[in-house]
Design an enzyme around this catalytic site. Structure first.
Site, mmCIF file in Angstrom:
data_model
loop_
_atom_site.group_PDB
_atom_site.id
_atom_site.type_symbol
_atom_site.label_atom_id
_atom_site.label_comp_id
_atom_site.label_asym_id
_atom_site.label_seq_id
_atom_site.Cartn_x
_atom_site.Cartn_y
_atom_site.Cartn_z
ATOM 1 N N ARG A 1 -4.143 -13.610 -1.627
ATOM 2 C CA ARG A 1 -4.411 -13.832 -0.195
ATOM 3 C C ARG A 1 -4.955 -15.246 0.046
ATOM 4 N NH1 ARG A 1 -1.362 -9.730 1.630
ATOM 5 N NH2 ARG A 1 -2.138 -7.705 0.970
ATOM 6 N N LYS B 1 -13.326 -8.294 -3.664
ATOM 7 C CA LYS B 1 -11.872 -8.274 -3.771
ATOM 8 C C LYS B 1 -11.433 -9.020 -5.030
ATOM 9 C CE LYS B 1 -10.634 -5.956 -0.077
ATOM 10 N NZ LYS B 1 -9.755 -4.774 -0.168
ATOM 11 N N SER C 1 0.818 -1.208 0.000
ATOM 12 C CA SER C 1 0.000 0.000 0.000
ATOM 13 C C SER C 1 0.854 1.261 0.000
ATOM 14 C CB SER C 1 -0.924 0.017 1.224
ATOM 15 O OG SER C 1 -1.873 -1.009 1.167
ATOM 16 N N ASP D 1 -7.652 -7.145 4.714
ATOM 17 C CA ASP D 1 -6.889 -8.124 3.938
ATOM 18 C C ASP D 1 -6.651 -9.428 4.701
ATOM 19 O OD1 ASP D 1 -6.606 -6.601 1.613
ATOM 20 O OD2 ASP D 1 -4.905 -5.517 2.434
#
Length: 420
Positions: free
Chosen positions: A380, A334, A20, A307
């Site tokens: 993820r 997502k 990020s 997340d």
């Protein structure tokens, strides 16, 4: 990729740089008058999308991602459409940047990104005077942006989103007047912190952020390790019966440590030490095997662990009692529908789990028997079930594991390093 049970987990490691912050550093330093020097940028599929787009728009880069000199971009009109790949951060934040730049630009993405919602960004930018159009009534990529003069507006978000907030703020520092963003819950504040360090005219008051037109000043800083990447290794150390992991130089921003605070509330033996505080809190995490209790996770906690939410299902499988996550409908938007995919894959490896429209619940403790799962191209999910394989009885086979490169290059090599 097949992950077999591990007998021991031990080591002292570093995790990849924060994704990020890397995105934001590339964009915001390219808006500065002067040369910024940024150390330890993440070089992954997602961040390279941002890097290449800025390069196409006249960005000045010298060096590599270990030490990159970034000078102000010319923001010249692109020769063709700008490809965001699978990076929602690239698409949404670049929309905010380009809304205030002259010229016409088209942002597009891969198959997955092309069905992720963009109206939440487009609508507030259009309120500020941006000329933007997109597929399906301004809701999906590709997105065409004809940048120009903007006016500040007061925005109240119905769902806390760091990406939407950041897009508005990056447009706001280019707009006439005052731009404000109010969220129902506080989302991660990397954009605000970087704007403050760059001398922007910004005021932050809990859930409300206010900016005015600003000329950003160059900065020098080093990006910490990504706490979202570290979370998978922390979960492994806490849930494994034999091990200890120390993770150094990792970001400990309060807007990102919700998963750690939740694990600690469940009984996890986790030590946090902040060793540096500006522009981002950075420090060391030590995680040890623990016996956990089930917990309820409500909507107020979601933004600080968005997340890591699928990892809570894994923790719940090992905890005593019921673990429930509600108010997490954003997970369906997502890289994959993370609620559905998490539930389906856990059932494939022998874990009972209940699905809700906005979350899931799981009764523990349960044993993970093993089996075959699909990451559906979501980094993820691939990492989650890799950790599940190391904690299983017979191992877990995962398809589409190349998605891990989006955020954690070298993930499987790191697992080999700490697992015995």
């Amino acid at each position: 990729m097949r992950l077999l049970p591990s007998k021991k987990v031990a080591g002292e490691i570093a995790v990849p740089p924060d994704k990020s912050i890397s995105h934001r550093a590339l964009m915001m330093c390219s808006m500065c008058s002067g040369v910024s020097v940024v150390h330890n940028l993440l070089e992954s599929e997602d961040t390279l999308r941002t890097f290449r787009i800025i390069s196409e728009l006249g960005g000045g880069f010298n060096g590599d991602f270990d030490r990159l000199e970034i000078s102000q971009a010319s923001w010249e009109a692109s020769s063709g459409p700008l490809y965001c790949g699978n990076s929602g951060t690239t698409a949404r934040l670049m929309a905010g940047v380009l809304a205030g730049k002259r010229g016409t630009h088209i942002l597009f993405g891969d198959e997955s990104l092309s069905v992720r919602p963009m109206r939440r960004v487009i609508a507030p930018l259009k309120e500020m005077g941006a000329r933007i159009s997109a597929r399906q009534e301004d809701s999906l990529l590709p997105m065409c942006i004809a940048g120009g003069e903007l006016n500040g507006c007061d925005h109240s978000l119905s769902v806390a989103s760091a990406q939407v907030k950041s897009a508005i703020l990056l447009a706001g520092i280019q707009a006439e007047g005052v731009t404000t963003v109010t969220e129902p819950h506080c989302s991660r504040d990397h954009t605000e912190r970087l704007l403050q360090s760059m001398g922007a005219r910004i005021s932050v008051n809990e859930k409300r952020v206010e900016v005015e037109r600003s000329e950003l000043l160059p900065v020098r800083f080093s990006i910490p390790g990504d706490i979202s990447s570290a979370a998978f290794l922390i979960a492994l150390a806490v849930l494994h019966e034999n091990g200890k992991l120390t993770i150094r130089n990792v970001g400990l921003n309060g807007g990102r440590t919700g998963f750690l605070r939740l694990l600690i509330s469940m009984g996890a033996d986790i030590e946090l030490e902040v060793e540096e505080s500006s522009p981002e809190p950075v420090g060391t995490i030590v995680a040890r095997p623990s016996r956990l209790r089930g917990v309820e996770v409500g909507s107020a906690l979601i933004p600080s662990m968005i997340d890591e939410l699928p990892l809570i299902a894994l923790a719940g499988a090992f905890a005593e009692g019921t673990t429930t996550v509600r108010g997490a409908g954003e997970l369906r938007k997502k890289e994959s529908d993370r609620i559905s995919v998490t539930v389906q894959n856990f059932r494939r490896i022998g874990v009972e789990i209940h699905e809700y429209e906005d979350g899931f619940s799981i009764e523990g403790p349960q044993r993970i028997m093993g089996g075959k799962v699909d990451s559906y191209g979501d980094h993820r999910i691939a990492m989650l079930f890799s950790i599940a394989g190391l904690l299983s009885e017979k191992g877990v086979e995962i398809t589409n594991t190349e998605a891990v490169g989006v955020s954690f290059p070298g993930f499987f090599e790191t697992l080999e390093e700490v697992c015995r």
